[in-house]
Scaffold this motif. Structure first.
Motif, mmCIF file in Angstrom:
data_model
loop_
_atom_site.group_PDB
_atom_site.id
_atom_site.type_symbol
_atom_site.label_atom_id
_atom_site.label_comp_id
_atom_site.label_asym_id
_atom_site.label_seq_id
_atom_site.Cartn_x
_atom_site.Cartn_y
_atom_site.Cartn_z
ATOM 1 N N VAL A 1 0.950 -1.109 0.030
ATOM 2 C CA VAL A 1 -0.111 -0.014 0.052
ATOM 3 C C VAL A 1 0.780 1.295 -0.107
ATOM 4 C CG1 VAL A 1 -1.823 1.456 1.444
ATOM 5 C CG2 VAL A 1 -1.969 -1.120 1.167
ATOM 6 N N PHE A 2 1.835 1.264 0.706
ATOM 7 C CA PHE A 2 2.748 2.426 0.948
ATOM 8 C C PHE A 2 4.117 2.263 0.142
ATOM 9 C CE2 PHE A 2 0.195 2.344 4.944
ATOM 10 C CZ PHE A 2 -0.506 3.588 4.563
ATOM 11 N N LYS A 3 3.785 1.565 -0.899
ATOM 12 C CA LYS A 3 5.163 1.374 -1.860
ATOM 13 C C LYS A 3 5.693 2.825 -2.220
ATOM 14 C CE LYS A 3 6.010 -2.095 -5.441
ATOM 15 N NZ LYS A 3 5.171 -2.572 -6.416
ATOM 16 N N ALA A 4 6.976 2.645 -2.231
ATOM 17 C CA ALA A 4 7.727 4.229 -2.476
ATOM 18 C C ALA A 4 7.054 4.808 -3.687
ATOM 19 C CB ALA A 4 9.154 3.876 -2.595
ATOM 20 N N GLY A 5 7.081 6.191 -3.456
ATOM 21 C CA GLY A 5 6.504 6.788 -4.635
ATOM 22 C C GLY A 5 4.877 6.666 -4.946
ATOM 23 N N SER A 6 4.139 5.734 -4.275
ATOM 24 C CA SER A 6 2.652 5.508 -4.759
ATOM 25 C C SER A 6 1.803 6.737 -4.597
ATOM 26 C CB SER A 6 2.052 4.400 -3.805
ATOM 27 O OG SER A 6 2.045 4.803 -2.515
ATOM 28 N N GLY A 7 0.937 6.974 -5.366
ATOM 29 C CA GLY A 7 0.166 7.949 -5.229
ATOM 30 C C GLY A 7 0.743 9.430 -5.610
ATOM 31 N N SER A 8 2.013 9.504 -5.625
ATOM 32 C CA SER A 8 2.582 10.687 -6.317
ATOM 33 C C SER A 8 3.036 10.903 -7.542
ATOM 34 C CB SER A 8 3.834 11.079 -5.173
ATOM 35 O OG SER A 8 4.757 9.861 -5.463
ATOM 36 N N GLU A 9 2.912 9.634 -8.270
ATOM 37 C CA GLU A 9 3.204 9.612 -9.662
ATOM 38 C C GLU A 9 2.218 10.444 -10.416
ATOM 39 O OE1 GLU A 9 3.072 5.613 -10.306
ATOM 40 O OE2 GLU A 9 4.951 5.132 -8.942
ATOM 41 N N GLY A 10 2.674 10.620 -11.605
ATOM 42 C CA GLY A 10 1.773 11.350 -12.621
ATOM 43 C C GLY A 10 1.019 12.752 -12.148
ATOM 44 N N SER A 11 -0.145 12.895 -12.274
ATOM 45 C CA SER A 11 -0.601 14.302 -11.919
ATOM 46 C C SER A 11 -1.308 14.216 -10.570
ATOM 47 C CB SER A 11 -1.823 14.436 -13.031
ATOM 48 O OG SER A 11 -2.791 13.602 -12.806
ATOM 49 N N SER A 12 -1.215 13.162 -9.967
ATOM 50 C CA SER A 12 -1.905 13.012 -8.490
ATOM 51 C C SER A 12 -1.340 13.976 -7.639
ATOM 52 C CB SER A 12 -1.782 11.470 -8.043
ATOM 53 O OG SER A 12 -2.271 11.571 -6.953
ATOM 54 N N VAL A 13 -2.168 14.617 -6.954
ATOM 55 C CA VAL A 13 -1.481 15.643 -5.893
ATOM 56 C C VAL A 13 -1.626 14.758 -4.472
ATOM 57 C CG1 VAL A 13 -2.483 17.637 -6.915
ATOM 58 C CG2 VAL A 13 -3.918 16.665 -5.427
ATOM 59 N N PHE A 14 -2.003 13.707 -4.357
ATOM 60 C CA PHE A 14 -2.209 13.043 -2.927
ATOM 61 C C PHE A 14 -0.966 12.135 -2.763
ATOM 62 C CE2 PHE A 14 -6.631 13.725 -4.294
ATOM 63 C CZ PHE A 14 -6.854 14.584 -3.276
#
Ligand SMILES: Nc1ncnc2c1ncn2[C@@H]1O[C@H](COP(=O)(O)OP(=O)(O)OP(=O)(O)O)[C@@H](O)[C@H]1O
Length: 660
Positions: free
Chosen positions: A383-396
């Protein structure tokens, strides 16, 4: 002839001209006796001196000061020397010198009297201690003899009774949100719960759910409240609280998480794994998967099973597919068992948990026990894999939760919320801690007895659980040989069908199954790990359809299995643990209906078992004695069946040997 003469020193005796050996010996004896007498006199003198000192004839001050002076040796601890220094009157030099001289003189006198160092040291120490403590003299003497000089002897502490340590529960465990146990009189109309879409309401009604059971009426709004501002951020931008639910068997916990999860995810745009439901067994996973499938139908949400019903490759194909260079996720809700889940995390390309919003842990207490598989650690890592959720256009951004600080809360966090469910949820904070819960909120049924409160001591040694309201419990006193006859009596004469019968091992289940089959007249089946998962599935289906009167099973069927119409559960073998008992008997009296549970008890088991059940919060277990006369007419046929059983078991063993 000797080469040279050796002159030996023969001692003083030579000077005394003694002729015979006997006279020589007598002379030696006389000398020893006189020496002994001398020593005796010396020690008497010392003793009388000491007695005079003890009775106040000595100058006590001098005596004390002497003691203190002795303590101020360089080898002694600084504490002691400091205390001595403090007590000396400053500036009284004359007095000091006088005392010193006096002490020196006294010491010289004493030393002249001493004949053996060790003996004297021991006695002197004893004398001093004796003057102070009386009764402890001998003990102190021994201590002094053993402890080498230069060490401070610790001890002399007062004996204190050890205070009992009481269990103090954290506030969230001690003060739960209360769930009413009586289902029938606490129903809440489904339309009264806000935030449920009309589509979902219609589906609920279509499936016969017009009112929410108490657990659903409490938990569904609580979860939906957390997603009021969408699934990406919690309420007010904060991470939502994790939710723990402890409610009786058959109280409707499944819908309590299915409804809010489906409702919350129904507006999702991209298909990603956003809900993961973990259960201990394949059968349970299948059951829960079916409920999800029913309520997700028509919403566009995809429910995928990863519990081992299909081959691993087939499961992989249903979880993700490759499109060009990227992997496309094919599941929104994954229902899994821990083993398969970990395999997919490690081996299935495209199986991502980086956007996971809900982690549902059903039968949570059992899942905590299986934590040694480290499945939760693997999930958290994914779930908390490095870089998760911060990729691409995601602001979260998503970072592994740590302590709450202003800095940790400033960027909007993509929240992961844990939802825990069990009928026997542990109240042990140490165990719950393994789940890494975030500001948990507990929903729990009420007990008839007093509940422990935060900061208050609980005298209860055993945890108390919740029993279904419509359940009636009985115990049946019996002997080992009467048990098979009793179960036959329950099915054939008392017509307790369909009957679920629990044994403590798969061997016992198989043996009983063979015996009932050979006896005849009863439609029986067995359910245990002896059977393949396909056979077990088939058996459960048959039982559900009413084709089986008596299902003989192991604890593989004890948890979560929901079969409508089971009116009677029999514990053929008394369960060893309270949790097992609660889950077994919970297969009946579900959804507010009535049901009976019988437990066969041998004489040796009775006292302990009844105590365990009573302490656990049972409303009361009644005695149900079956008259010997009622079993008598089956006895002859039963004896014949036993003989047949012996040869059947022998045949089975032979066949097994040939196969191997
Ligand atoms: N609101 C409702 N109205 C009618 N039936 C319901 C409702 N909620 C649940 N049920 C039915 O009650 C039964 C028991 O529900 P469920 O299996 O969810 O219980 P549970 O609390 O999970 O039990 P266990 O602890 O044994 O797993 C099911 O058959 C389910 O369909």
């Amino acid at each position: 002839m000797s080469l040279f003469v050796v002159n030996r020193y023969l001692g003083d005796e030579e000077e005394v001209n003694i002729s015979s050996r006997e006279a020589h010996a007598q002379l030696l004896l006389a000398r020893l006796q006189s020496k002994a007498k001398e020593r005796e006199e010396q020690s008497l003198q010392r003793a009388s001196k000491r007695t005079a000192g003890d009775s106040g004839l000595h100058d006590t001050d001098t005596h004390k000061k002497k003691k203190k002076k002795k303590k101020v040796k360089p080898t002694e601890t600084s504490d002691v020397s400091d205390s001595v220094k403090d007590e000396d009157p400053a500036g009284d030099e004359k007095e000091k010198k006088k005392t010193k001289k006096k002490k020196k003189k006294q010491k010289e006198e004493e030393e002249s009297l001493e004949s053996g160092g060790e003996e004297e040291g021991g006695e002197e120490g004893g004398g001093e201690e004796g003057g102070e403590e009386g009764g402890g003299e001998v003990q102190r003497e021994n201590q002094k003899a053993v402890v080498p000089a230069g060490f401070t002897v610790l001890g002399g502490f007062e004996k204190k009774a050890v205070q009992k340590v009481h269990r103090v529960l954290p506030h969230w465990l001690a003060q739960p949100d209360v769930i009413q146990r009586d289902i029938r009189s606490n129903l809440v109309d489904i339309s009264q719960v806000q935030d449920i879409s009309s589509g979902l309401l219609k589906k609920l009604r279509d499936n016969g759910v017009h009112s929410f059971f108490p657990v659903q009426a409490e938990v569904v709004p609580a979860v939906l409240q957390c997603v009021q501002q969408g699934v990406l951020v919690g309420r007010g931008g904060y991470r939502p609280r994790d939710i723990c639910v402890s409610a009786p068997t058959g109280s409707g916990k499944t819908l309590a998480f299915v409804v809010p999860v489906v409702q919350a995810l129904s507006k999702r745009v991209v298909c990603e794994v956003r809900a993961l439901v973990v259960l201990p067994t394949k059968e349970l996973a299948q059951q829960v998967g079916k409920v999800f499938a029913v309520y997700a139908e028509g919403t566009g949400l995809k429910v995928v099973m990863a519990a081992g019903q299909k081959s691993f490759a087939a499961e992989q194909a249903s979880l993700a597919e490759q499109r060009g260079r990227t992997w496309k996720c094919l599941a929104d809700i994954v229902v899994a068992t821990p083993g398969r889940l970990v395999d997919h995390i490690n081996m299935t390309p495209g199986f991502r948990l980086e956007l996971l919003r809900f982690l549902v842990i059903d039968e949570a207490d059992r899942m905590i026990d299986s934590m040694h598989h480290s499945w939760l650690g693997q999930v958290t890592k994914a779930v908390f894999k490095a870089g998760s959720g911060s990729e691409g256009s995601s602001v979260f951004k998503r970072s592994e939760p740590t302590h709450i600080t202003a800095a940790s809360l400033s960027p909007p966090q993509m929240p992961l919320q844990k939802l825990l469910f069990s009928a026997t949820l542990t109240m042990n904070p140490e165990k719950l801690q393994q789940l890494g819960l975030h500001q948990p909120r507990l929903f729990s049924s009420t007990h008839s007895g007093p509940a422990p409160s935060a900061g208050h001591a609980s005298t209860q040694t055993q945890e108390r659980f919740h029993f279904p309201e419509g359940l009636t419990e009985y115990y049946v006193p019996c002997t080992l040989s009467k048990k098979p006859l009793l179960i036959l009596h329950y099915v054939l004469h008392m017509k307790f069908c369909p009957l679920l019968c629990f044994t403590n091992s798969r061997q016992a289940a198989h043996r009983l199954y063979l015996l009932v089959k050979l006896f005849g007249g009863v439609e029986a089946a067995e359910f245990s790990s002896r059977l393949s998962s396909a056979e077990r599935k088939h058996t459960l289906k048959n039982f559900q359809q009413g084709n089986i009167q008596l299902l003989i099973c192991t604890d593989a069927a004890a948890r979560g299995i929901d079969i409508e119409g089971i009116k009677c559960v029999v514990n053929y073998d008394a369960p060893q643990y309270l949790r097992t008992y609660i889950h077994r008997i919970g297969r009946t009296a579900r959804a507010g209906k009535a049901g009976v549970a019988f437990t066969f008890l041998l004489d040796v088991q009775r006292a302990n078992f009844l105590k365990m059940v009573k302490e656990a919060g049972s409303a009361g277990i009644q005695k149900h004695a079956v008259k010997h006369q009622l079993l008598k007419n089956m006895a002859a046929r039963y004896e014949l069946t036993l003989q047949e059983l012996a040869s059947t078991i022998k045949d089975e063993k032979d066949q097994f040997r040939i196969k191997v």
